[in-house]
Write a protein that holds these residues in place. Structure first.
Motif, short mmCIF file in Angstrom:
data_model
loop_
_atom_site.label_atom_id
_atom_site.label_comp_id
_atom_site.label_asym_id
_atom_site.label_seq_id
_atom_site.Cartn_x
_atom_site.Cartn_y
_atom_site.Cartn_z
N ALA A 17 -25.36 28.65 89.76
CA ALA A 17 -25.06 29.32 91.11
C ALA A 17 -25.68 27.93 91.96
CB ALA A 17 -25.90 30.59 91.47
N ARG A 18 -26.99 27.52 92.13
CA ARG A 18 -27.52 26.83 93.26
C ARG A 18 -26.35 25.35 93.65
NH1 ARG A 18 -29.98 29.93 97.20
NH2 ARG A 18 -31.52 30.90 95.90
N ARG A 19 -26.29 25.03 92.35
CA ARG A 19 -25.31 24.16 92.13
C ARG A 19 -24.21 24.17 93.48
NH1 ARG A 19 -24.24 19.68 87.90
NH2 ARG A 19 -23.20 18.87 89.62
N HIS A 20 -23.50 25.96 92.86
CA HIS A 20 -22.12 26.01 93.57
C HIS A 20 -22.72 26.57 95.51
CE1 HIS A 20 -19.00 26.17 90.77
NE2 HIS A 20 -20.25 26.07 89.73
N GLY A 21 -23.65 26.62 95.40
CA GLY A 21 -24.12 27.05 96.92
C GLY A 21 -24.25 28.33 96.81
N PHE A 22 -24.90 28.78 96.01
CA PHE A 22 -25.46 30.33 96.94
C PHE A 22 -26.23 31.02 95.53
CE2 PHE A 22 -21.44 30.74 94.75
CZ PHE A 22 -21.60 30.55 93.29
N ALA A 71 -12.21 40.15 92.11
CA ALA A 71 -13.90 39.69 92.01
C ALA A 71 -14.24 38.82 91.42
CB ALA A 71 -14.42 41.29 92.44
N LEU A 72 -13.44 38.87 90.35
CA LEU A 72 -13.81 37.59 89.39
C LEU A 72 -13.58 36.25 90.27
CD1 LEU A 72 -13.35 39.47 86.07
CD2 LEU A 72 -15.61 38.65 86.80
N ASP A 73 -11.51 36.92 90.17
CA ASP A 73 -10.78 35.51 90.90
C ASP A 73 -11.59 34.76 92.02
OD1 ASP A 73 -9.26 36.52 88.59
OD2 ASP A 73 -7.84 37.06 89.57
N ALA A 74 -11.93 35.92 92.61
CA ALA A 74 -12.86 34.75 93.73
C ALA A 74 -13.34 33.76 93.34
CB ALA A 74 -13.37 36.08 94.81
N PHE A 75 -14.44 33.97 92.05
CA PHE A 75 -15.77 32.74 92.09
C PHE A 75 -14.84 32.09 90.87
CE2 PHE A 75 -17.55 36.01 94.79
CZ PHE A 75 -18.43 35.21 95.84
N ASP A 76 -14.01 32.38 90.45
CA ASP A 76 -13.37 31.81 89.64
C ASP A 76 -13.78 30.12 88.77
OD1 ASP A 76 -11.44 31.30 87.04
OD2 ASP A 76 -10.60 29.83 88.28
N THR A 77 -14.28 29.45 90.13
CA THR A 77 -14.57 27.50 89.28
C THR A 77 -15.80 28.60 89.21
OG1 THR A 77 -13.49 26.86 91.59
CG2 THR A 77 -15.11 25.76 90.71
N PHE A 113 -16.99 31.05 87.23
CA PHE A 113 -17.67 31.39 85.66
C PHE A 113 -16.16 30.17 85.20
CE2 PHE A 113 -18.17 35.63 88.71
CZ PHE A 113 -19.12 35.57 87.84
N THR A 114 -15.86 29.79 85.37
CA THR A 114 -14.99 29.02 84.63
C THR A 114 -16.32 27.36 84.51
OG1 THR A 114 -12.96 28.72 85.34
CG2 THR A 114 -13.32 26.86 84.84
N ASP A 115 -17.15 27.16 85.03
CA ASP A 115 -18.03 25.95 84.42
C ASP A 115 -18.69 26.82 84.44
OD1 ASP A 115 -17.00 24.03 86.41
OD2 ASP A 115 -18.36 23.58 88.01
N LEU A 116 -19.10 28.21 83.78
CA LEU A 116 -20.36 29.15 83.51
C LEU A 116 -19.46 29.47 82.17
CD1 LEU A 116 -23.15 31.05 83.35
CD2 LEU A 116 -21.70 32.32 84.35
N TYR A 117 -18.95 29.34 81.82
CA TYR A 117 -18.19 29.53 80.65
C TYR A 117 -18.04 28.07 79.88
CZ TYR A 117 -17.32 34.28 79.80
OH TYR A 117 -17.31 35.96 80.30
N ASP A 118 -17.90 26.99 80.40
CA ASP A 118 -17.95 25.89 79.46
C ASP A 118 -19.43 25.78 79.74
OD1 ASP A 118 -14.80 25.34 80.53
OD2 ASP A 118 -15.46 23.91 82.15
N ALA A 119 -20.64 25.35 80.69
CA ALA A 119 -21.65 25.46 79.91
C ALA A 119 -22.62 26.10 78.79
CB ALA A 119 -22.11 25.55 81.30
N CYS A 120 -21.69 27.90 78.89
CA CYS A 120 -22.28 28.53 77.74
C CYS A 120 -21.87 27.55 76.76
CB CYS A 120 -22.21 29.44 77.82
SG CYS A 120 -22.47 30.60 78.92
N PRO A 136 -21.77 36.83 98.59
CA PRO A 136 -21.47 34.68 99.04
C PRO A 136 -20.28 35.03 99.68
CG PRO A 136 -22.67 34.37 96.74
CD PRO A 136 -22.07 36.15 97.16
N PRO A 137 -19.28 34.17 100.43
CA PRO A 137 -18.27 33.91 100.68
C PRO A 137 -17.30 33.64 99.81
CG PRO A 137 -18.99 32.31 101.52
CD PRO A 137 -19.96 33.28 101.29
N SER A 138 -16.10 34.03 99.16
CA SER A 138 -15.76 33.24 98.07
C SER A 138 -15.00 32.40 98.39
CB SER A 138 -13.59 34.03 98.61
OG SER A 138 -13.41 33.85 97.00
N PRO A 139 -15.15 30.97 97.14
CA PRO A 139 -14.89 30.09 97.52
C PRO A 139 -13.42 29.48 97.49
CG PRO A 139 -16.50 30.32 95.43
CD PRO A 139 -16.14 31.12 96.12
#
Length: 448
Positions: free
Chosen positions: A234-239, A172-178, A180-187, A153-156
Motif C-alpha cells: 500500500a505504501r508503494r501505491h501512495g496510501f 469499490a474494488l475496481d476503484a483500486f484495481d491496480t 489489487f492486481t499488484d497484490l494478487y501478483d505479489a501473493c 484514499p482517492p481512487s487512482p
C-alpha cells in the motif's frame, strides 16, 4: 539447506535478504544481510536476544523482564522455518525474506516464540490422529493518512474519495484495481493462497480470504506474511493499509475470522455426519472453544483499540455463544455441503498475532475434544439481544487478568509465554494511558 542456496542462485538480482521472526505482538523482528553472506545464516542460523521476541508495541524492552538482566539478555538461535526464501514485492530493490524461529542453545524450541506455541497445539492433534484444516479471512482498511484526519484514499482511477461504506461493491474494488492486481501478483510470487476479495462495511475496508489448507502453521505464516505484504505494498501505491481493529469509530472494525475443520488419518472430515448438525466431535470442539474464549480474549483483542470493535451491533461478537449460519454469534457453523462442515471463529480482530490466534482457537477446540464436553444449546436470532449469555471481557485490563490466571490458557500455552505476554500487555496498558486517542491511532495504524 540446498533448496535455500539454490533459491538464491536462481535469483541473482536479489542483493539483500531479511531474516525475520514474529514477536508476541506479531511484529517482524530480525536483520538485513547482504545476499553474498546468506550462506552462513542458512547453515548456522542467526542469533539475537530472547528478549527481542518479547518487546512491547513500541519495540521497547519489558520492564523487569527476567529475559533482560536476570538472564544476562542471553541469545537464542534462530533457524529458517520450512517456508524458505520468498521475494519482498513491496520493496523497490530486489530483496528476499527468510522467515525464522527461535531455539535454545541446546536445540530445544524457545517456548516464548509464538510459532512454537502453535506447533505444540498441532502436535496435540497429531497425537490423536487428527489434522486441522484452516482458512483465514483478513479484513483491512486502505487509508489516506497524509493529513491530520484519516480518510479513504482517492481512487487512482477517478481521483474521487468514496466517503461511505460500500459493502460487496464491485465499484469499490475496481476503484483500486491496480493495487489489487499488484497484490494478487505479489501473493502468487510469495506463494500466499489469496482467494476472494470483497469490499466490506467500513470506510475503505476490504477483505481477502485464504484457501483452506491442511497445515495450520502454514496458514498462520500466510496470514502473518499477508499483513506484511499488504501494508508494504500500500505504501508503494501512495496510501496506508492497516489491520487495526477500529480506525473509525462510526464504522465496523476489522476482524480476522478463522474457519477450521479436522480430518482423520484417512482424510475424512470428522465434523461431517452427513447432515447439517455435525458430529459429536464437532460439538466437543465447539464446547472447548467456548470454554477458552473469555480467557483467550487477550489473544483475540490484544491492543487498547481492539475493544472499540467488540461492541453490540457492529458485526463483531460480544457474547460467548454459537449457532448455525448466524453471524451475530462468536462461533458460527456455516451452511453448505456437509462434506465441508466446519466451525467459523469470529472473535479475533485484524490486529492479532496469527500464531497466537490459531494456537488459542485450535487449543481450545482440542481441550474440548479431550474432555468430551458438550456445548450449551445453540443460539438462534440476534445474539446481541439475548440476555444471560456470558460476555467477552469489556476492557483490556479485564482481558489481561483473565489470561494471566486462566487454567484453560495454561493448558494451551507454555508458562513462559503466558508470563511474557502478560508482562508485555501490562506495560503497554500503563504507557498507553499517557497517549491521546489520536496518538494511539497513529501508533496502531502502522504497527498492527
Amino acid at each position: 539447506m540446498k533448496e535455500l542456496e539454490n533459491w538464491l542462485r536462481k535469483h541473482p538480482s536479489v542483493r539483500t535478504i531479511r531474516v525475520a521472526a514474529a514477536d508476541l505482538n506479531g511484529q517482524a523482528r530480525g536483520k538485513r544481510i547482504p545476499a553474498r553472506f546468506a550462506e552462513n545464516v542458512i547453515r548456522n542460523g542467526t542469533r539475537f536476544p530472547m528478549s527481542v521476541m518479547n518487546l512491547d508495541i513500541w519495540g521497547e524492552d519489558i520492564d523487569d523482564s527476567p529475559l533482560v538482566f536476570d538472564q544476562g539478555d542471553e541469545d537464542g538461535i534462530l533457524r529458517p522455518t520450512e517456508r524458505g526464501f520468498m521475494p519482498m514485492p513491496w520493496l523497490e530493490n530486489p530483496s528476499a525474506l527468510l522467515p525464522i524461529w527461535m531455539f535454545r542453545e541446546d536445540g530445544n524450541p524457545y517456548e516464548g516464540d509464538p510459532r512454537h506455541a502453535l506447533r505444540r497445539v498441532i502436535e496435540g492433534f497429531k497425537a490423536r490422529g487428527l489434522t486441522p484444516v484452516v482458512a483465514t479471512e483478513l479484513e483491512f482498511f486502505l487509508i489516506d493518512d497524509s493529513g491530520r484526519k484519516l480518510q479513504v484514499p482517492p481512487s487512482p482511477r477517478s481521483g474521487k474519495r468514496r466517503k461511505a461504506a460500500e459493502t460487496m461493491s464491485i465499484r469499490a474494488l475496481d476503484a483500486f484495481d491496480t493495487f489489487f492486481t499488484d497484490l494478487y501478483d505479489a501473493c502468487e510470487a510469495m506463494d500466499i493462497p489469496a482467494d476472494t476479495a470483497i469490499s466490506e462495511t467500513g470506510l475503505g475496508q476490504f477483505e481477502i480470504n485464504m484457501m483452506h489448507q491442511e497445515d495450520a502453521l502454514r496458514a498462520a505464516d500466510d496470514a502473518w506474511l499477508f499483513k506484511l505484504l499488504v501494508k508494504g505494498l500500500a505504501r508503494r501505491h501512495g496510501f496506508a493499509a492497516s489491520f487495526m481493529a477500529k480506525p473509525y469509530a462510526e464504522y465496523s472494525g476489522s476482524g480476522l475470522h478463522t474457519h477450521f475443520s479436522l480430518i482423520d488419518e484417512q482424510g475424512r472430515n470428522v465434523f461431517d455426519n452427513g447432515g447439517p448438525e455435525g458430529t459429536a466431535l464437532m460439538r466437543h470442539a465447539i464446547a472447548g472453544s467456548l470454554d477458552a474464549m473469555h480467557d483467550a480474549a487477550l489473544v483475540f483483542a490484544p491492543h487498547a483499540n481492539s475493544y472499540a470493535r467488540l461492541v453490540p451491533d457492529a458485526h463483531a461478537p460480544t457474547t460467548i455463544c454459537w449457532g448455525y449460519e448466524n453471524r451475530t454469534v462468536a462461533l458460527r457453523v456455516p451452511s453448505g455441503s456437509h462434506a465441508a462442515r466446519r466451525i467459523e471463529h469470529r472473535v479475533a480482530g485484524g490486529d492479532v498475532n496469527p500464531y497466537l490466534m490459531l494456537a488459542a482457537i485450535l487449543g481450545g477446540a482440542l481441550n474440548g475434544i479431550i474432555d468430551g464436553v458438550e456445548p450449551p444449546p445453540h443460539v438462534t436470532g440476534n445474539a446481541y439481544a439475548i440476555e444471560g449469555l456470558r460476555r467477552l471481557p469489556a476492557t483490556w485490563a479485564e482481558a489481561i487478568d483473565a489470561f494471566e490466571h486462566s487454567p484453560q490458557m495454561a493448558r494451551i500455552f507454555p508458562a513462559e509465554l503466558i508470563r511474557n505476554y502478560v508482562q508485555t500487555k501490562r506495560q503497554e496498558l500503563h504507557y498507553m494511558a499517557e497517549l491521546t486517542e489520536d496518538e494511539q491511532t497513529e501508533l496502531y495504524l502502522d504497527t498492527v
